[in-house]
Write an enzyme that holds these catalytic residues in place. Structure first.
Site, PDB file in Angstrom:
ATOM      1  N   ASP A 174     -11.015   5.681   4.548  1.00  0.00           N
ATOM      2  CA  ASP A 174     -12.066   5.188   3.661  1.00  0.00           C
ATOM      3  C   ASP A 174     -13.505   5.542   4.035  1.00  0.00           C
ATOM      4  OD1 ASP A 174      -9.661   4.072   3.158  1.00  0.00           O
ATOM      5  OD2 ASP A 174     -10.317   1.996   3.264  1.00  0.00           O
ATOM      6  N   TRP A 213       0.835  -1.203   0.000  1.00  0.00           N
ATOM      7  CA  TRP A 213       0.000   0.000   0.000  1.00  0.00           C
ATOM      8  C   TRP A 213       0.865   1.246   0.000  1.00  0.00           C
ATOM      9  CZ3 TRP A 213      -3.049  -4.096   0.690  1.00  0.00           C
ATOM     10  CH2 TRP A 213      -4.406  -3.971   0.396  1.00  0.00           C
ATOM     11  N   GLU A 244      -4.426  -2.335  14.326  1.00  0.00           N
ATOM     12  CA  GLU A 244      -4.613  -1.335  13.273  1.00  0.00           C
ATOM     13  C   GLU A 244      -5.185  -0.040  13.866  1.00  0.00           C
ATOM     14  OE1 GLU A 244      -7.117  -2.965  10.231  1.00  0.00           O
ATOM     15  OE2 GLU A 244      -6.790  -1.307   8.843  1.00  0.00           O
ATOM     16  N   TRP A 273     -12.731   4.314  10.562  1.00  0.00           N
ATOM     17  CA  TRP A 273     -12.384   5.737  10.569  1.00  0.00           C
ATOM     18  C   TRP A 273     -13.500   6.601  11.163  1.00  0.00           C
ATOM     19  CZ3 TRP A 273      -7.456   6.870   9.809  1.00  0.00           C
ATOM     20  CH2 TRP A 273      -6.661   5.967   9.088  1.00  0.00           C
ATOM     21  N   TYR A 299      -7.833 -10.636  -1.376  1.00  0.00           N
ATOM     22  CA  TYR A 299      -8.211  -9.234  -1.156  1.00  0.00           C
ATOM     23  C   TYR A 299      -9.164  -8.818  -2.274  1.00  0.00           C
ATOM     24  CZ  TYR A 299      -7.930  -4.206  -0.395  1.00  0.00           C
ATOM     25  OH  TYR A 299      -8.255  -2.902  -0.152  1.00  0.00           O
TER      26      TYR A 299
HETATM   27  C1  9WN Z   1      -8.181   0.294   1.088  1.00  0.00           C
HETATM   28  C2  9WN Z   1      -3.767  -0.581   4.229  1.00  0.00           C
HETATM   29  C3  9WN Z   1      -4.936   0.346   4.023  1.00  0.00           C
HETATM   30  C4  9WN Z   1      -4.660   1.761   4.539  1.00  0.00           C
HETATM   31  C5  9WN Z   1      -5.906   2.613   4.541  1.00  0.00           C
HETATM   32  C6  9WN Z   1      -6.993   1.884   5.297  1.00  0.00           C
HETATM   33  C7  9WN Z   1      -7.243   0.515   4.680  1.00  0.00           C
HETATM   34  C8  9WN Z   1      -7.909  -0.363   2.438  1.00  0.00           C
HETATM   35  C9  9WN Z   1      -9.040  -1.331   2.767  1.00  0.00           C
HETATM   36  O1  9WN Z   1      -6.063  -0.231   4.686  1.00  0.00           O
HETATM   37  O2  9WN Z   1      -7.776   0.697   3.381  1.00  0.00           O
HETATM   38  O3  9WN Z   1      -7.107   1.110   0.744  1.00  0.00           O
HETATM   39  O4  9WN Z   1      -9.157  -2.331   2.084  1.00  0.00           O
HETATM   40  O5  9WN Z   1      -9.784  -1.093   3.729  1.00  0.00           O
HETATM   41  O6  9WN Z   1      -8.149   2.632   5.294  1.00  0.00           O
HETATM   42  O7  9WN Z   1      -5.634   3.865   5.111  1.00  0.00           O
HETATM   43  O8  9WN Z   1      -3.691   2.367   3.743  1.00  0.00           O
HETATM   44  O9  9WN Z   1      -3.342  -0.518   5.536  1.00  0.00           O
END
Ligand code: 9WN
Length: 725
Positions: free
Chosen positions: A172, A41, A409, A366, A90
């Site tokens: 998100d 990411w 997280e 969030w 995923y």
């Molecule tokens: C979509 C990886 C990511 C973070 C984001 C967080 C979450 C992803 C998801 O996880 O988002 O990008 O699938 O929920 O919101 O901030 O970068 O840790």
């Protein structure tokens, strides 16, 4: 003050965090978490690199490099780079994104953290040459990524760039996106078939975005792929176009750091300087709501601001884009019950959403929990504007949350419980960064072993020696000194870096005029200090003044330990007597108590300075003496008339800062090294606990301590000798 290396501090927890990162490391990049996020990411890699920079710079650089290998031709750095060997766990993956050319990335971006991470890597690098090459290599790539944003995401040239998907915000399901997402009418029958995979990893649905949210996430991706990721077409058709506060603040701060990088590698930085000026002005002027007194995102579809009370609203502090007045208003809100105030005691600071709102949810992603990355950025921002106590309280929570509840997280803002994935990447890496920044055991060890760069002063250096006749001193000498030193600090305080520029201070007119009253000390009549309060205030202020002056005069830039005998070899001539900081601290203020780990007191035999001892000693002085390091008190001016209250406040703040951490889950209390050094003043464990009790915020941790005084394990924290710039 003196040096002693004695404690374990956070060593075990740092090891634990490193183990998590090792397990998530794939050889090229670090997975955000073992199961839930199996690919690379975008901004996660930036946060990972910030932690790695302290102990594995190769990996830090590799983390960023591997991400930028997948930068698009138009400059965009994708939100996800997929690992072809980890597909199937995923959603959405490349089959769904359908990027032209079969690229293994998603088709959106994320907050551009990488210039910040790259500069951080360089600043902490042991191998400077290699880090310089790294910056040289990264500079054009970083430039291209910012240029993409200004070119394609700000067609009206407003200085603010837009995001076109909630995932681009990194937050998100933030309540800020409720309104624009609601305006998207989704016809389920027209939506491509999809299956959520995020709920298959043991994270309860109540901690994740809703199905309705996912429908809209999918709707937008479908629109992008239908338009083959053509930015102009997407801009025309996309129903979600938002100028986000967090995204633009990170961009602004990244521009700031990119200017530095450009200068380091000898490039022309005018273009970045223009971006920086334009974006910081636009944040200040266009995102600010004078009615709500906060920064709000702008919905480009309706042209209206999106008034929501999330922590993202405070991000212009990290960008150093907010004006002083705006910062003050933000601070008032941030440090209120809405976001867990200082000394509130029943919450963790700062949750991602206003706790007073009906929709506040302490568990849901969030929409309420505490996130370490947001706190990490905001704590730096607050420090830049001088809000050190709050910044420090956040630091304490960021450190204790993973230690107490695991490297999760996100965390429940009320109970602290960890949610989402465990073994989470940026929680671990930013924890490492925080521990290294504030309790740097390695630097300690180096100095203790005598391998640090320290030098010795041969003779005692009198800092207020002047030639010629000295006029009779003004009566208000001490306040005069302190206010001019306070003024000096204000003038030379740089908000960008959160530091005092001691070098510039030394060269200034203001500093020269400060030196005038210091000269008077030589003829100051110490007997004119009558009351205990007058004496306490005078000596504390003088101690603090001499330490700052010593730092300036000796040109120290990282630690007072650059001079191994700093506290015994700088001095003021006061009323004809020589006083070093150690004479003031141990001789006068500690009533000539023996300094820790030394054989004898500082005033020996019939030393005439004995008559100035303040008796009996007041333990609280330890929280008021500024010893030129980050672990000790912030500089304040003490007044005889108010000294009792002032000392109470200083003590309370210290005891509730990251220098005293109670960990009920581990049956442990982490205490500042000060309590270890000054056992003579504070006594042993039970006496220390009794001393702490009335000052501790009355929460469940204070109760725990009261109930477990006999069994709780004590560990002392590393003392951070870095300059409290
Ligand atoms: C979509 C990886 C990511 C973070 C984001 C967080 C979450 C992803 C998801 O996880 O988002 O990008 O699938 O929920 O919101 O901030 O970068 O840790």
């Amino acid at each position: 003050m003196f040096e002693f290396f004695s404690t374990k501090g956070f060593k075990g927890y740092v090891k634990q965090a490193q183990k998590i990162l090792d397990a998530n490391w794939t050889g090229r990049y670090t997975k955000p978490s073992p199961g839930l996020y199996p690919h690379q990411w975008n901004w996660d890699s930036g946060f990972m690199a910030i932690g790695y920079a302290h102990y594995n710079e190769e990996r830090a650089m590799q983390e960023i490099r591997s991400l930028f290998e997948h930068q698009w031709e138009n400059g965009m750095v994708p939100q996800i780079v997929f690992n072809p060997e980890a597909l199937g766990n995923y959603f959405p993956e490349p089959d769904f994104w359908q990027i032209p050319g079969g690229r293994l990335t998603s088709g959106i971006t994320m907050p551009p953290l990488h210039a910040i991470a790259c500069l951080h890597i360089y600043q902490h690098a042991k191998n400077r040459r290699q880090a310089h090459d790294f910056l040289k290599d990264m500079y054009p790539k970083l430039m291209a990524s910012h240029r993409y944003l200004y070119l394609h995401r700000d067609p009206a040239k407003t200085g603010l760039v837009y995001i076109r998907h909630p995932w681009e915000s990194g937050l998100d399901n933030s309540p800020s996106w409720d309104r624009p997402l609601k305006n998207i009418q989704v016809d389920k029958t027209g939506l491509p078939a999809y299956e959520r995979k995020d709920l298959a990893h043991g994270v309860p649905a109540e901690q994740r975005p809703s199905d309705k949210d996912y429908d809209r996430y999918v709707y937008l991706v479908d629109l992008f792929r239908g338009n083959h990721y053509d930015e102009t077409e997407i801009f025309r058709q996309c129903p979600f176009l938002v100028q986000d506060v967090l995204f633009n603040s990170i961009l602004c701060r990244a521009n700031r750091d990119l200017v530095e990088i450009g200068k380091i590698v000898g490039q022309d930085v005018r273009e970045v300087e223009e971006w920086l000026a334009q974006t910081s002005q636009a944040i200040r002027e266009r995102m600010w709501s004078s009615e709500r007194k906060q920064f709000d995102p702008i919905d480009l579809i309706t042209g209206e601001q999106l008034p929501t009370a999330t922590a993202a609203s405070f991000m212009p502090l990290f960008a150093v884009a907010a004006s002083q007045e705006q910062a003050q208003l933000l601070y008032e809100r941030l440090n209120s019950v809405s976001f867990c105030a200082l000394h509130q005691g029943d919450c963790f600071t700062i949750p991602n959403y206003d706790m007073a709102q009906n929709e506040f949810d302490p568990k849901n992603y969030w929409r309420g929990p505490v996130w370490i990355n947001i706190n990490w950025m905001l704590s730096q921002g607050l420090k830049s504007y001088g809000y050190r106590e709050k910044s420090d309280a956040m630091k304490k929570d960021m450190i204790q949350l993973p230690v107490r509840f695991g490297f999760h997280e996100y965390f429940d803002s009320i109970t602290g419980k960890g949610y989402g994935s465990d073994s989470f990447g940026w929680t671990s890496s930013l924890f490492i960064d925080l521990v290294y920044e504030y309790y740097d055991e390695d630097k300690q060890a180096l100095n203790w072993l005598g391998r640090g760069k320290s030098r010795k002063l041969k003779d005692v250096k009198i800092l207020n020696e002047v030639s010629g006749v000295i006029p009779v001193p003004a009566e208000d000498l001490a306040p005069k000194l302190m206010s001019s030193i306070g003024e000096l600090k204000d003038i030379f305080y740089s908000m960008d870096r959160g530091r005092v520029d001691y070098e510039a201070m030394k060269r200034s007119e203001e500093y020269r005029s400060y030196l005038e009253p210091v000269a008077y000390l030589k003829v100051f009549d110490l007997k004119s200090l009558m009351t205990r309060e007058e004496k306490l205030a005078f000596w504390i202020n003088l101690y603090n003044t001499i330490v700052v002056q010593g730092i300036v005069e000796l040109g120290l830039n990282s630690s007072v330990r650059e001079i191994s005998n700093f506290f015994t070899h700088i001095a003021y001539n006061i009323g004809g007597y020589t006083f070093t900081p150690d004479d003031i601290e141990h001789g006068v203020l500690r009533s000539n108590a023996r300094p820790p780990y030394r054989m004898s007191p500082v005033f020996k035999g019939r030393d005439p300075r004995r008559v100035y001892m303040v008796e009996p000693m007041d333990n609280r002085i330890h929280f008021a003496l500024v010893c030129g390091s980050r672990s000790c008190a912030p500089i304040r001016f003490y007044e005889a008339g108010a000294i009792d209250n002032q000392l109470e406040t200083a003590t309370r703040n210290f005891i509730n800062s990251s220098e005293v951490v109670i960990l009920p889950e581990k049956n442990k209390i982490l205490l500042s090294e000060i309590f270890n050094w000054y056992k003579k003043d504070f006594g042993h464990r039970r006496d220390i606990f009794q001393f702490l009790r009335p000052y501790l915020d009355q929460d469940e941790k204070a109760e725990y301590l009261a109930e477990h005084m006999d069994t709780i394990e004590v560990e002392y924290l590393f003392y951070d000798w870095n300059l409290n710039h």
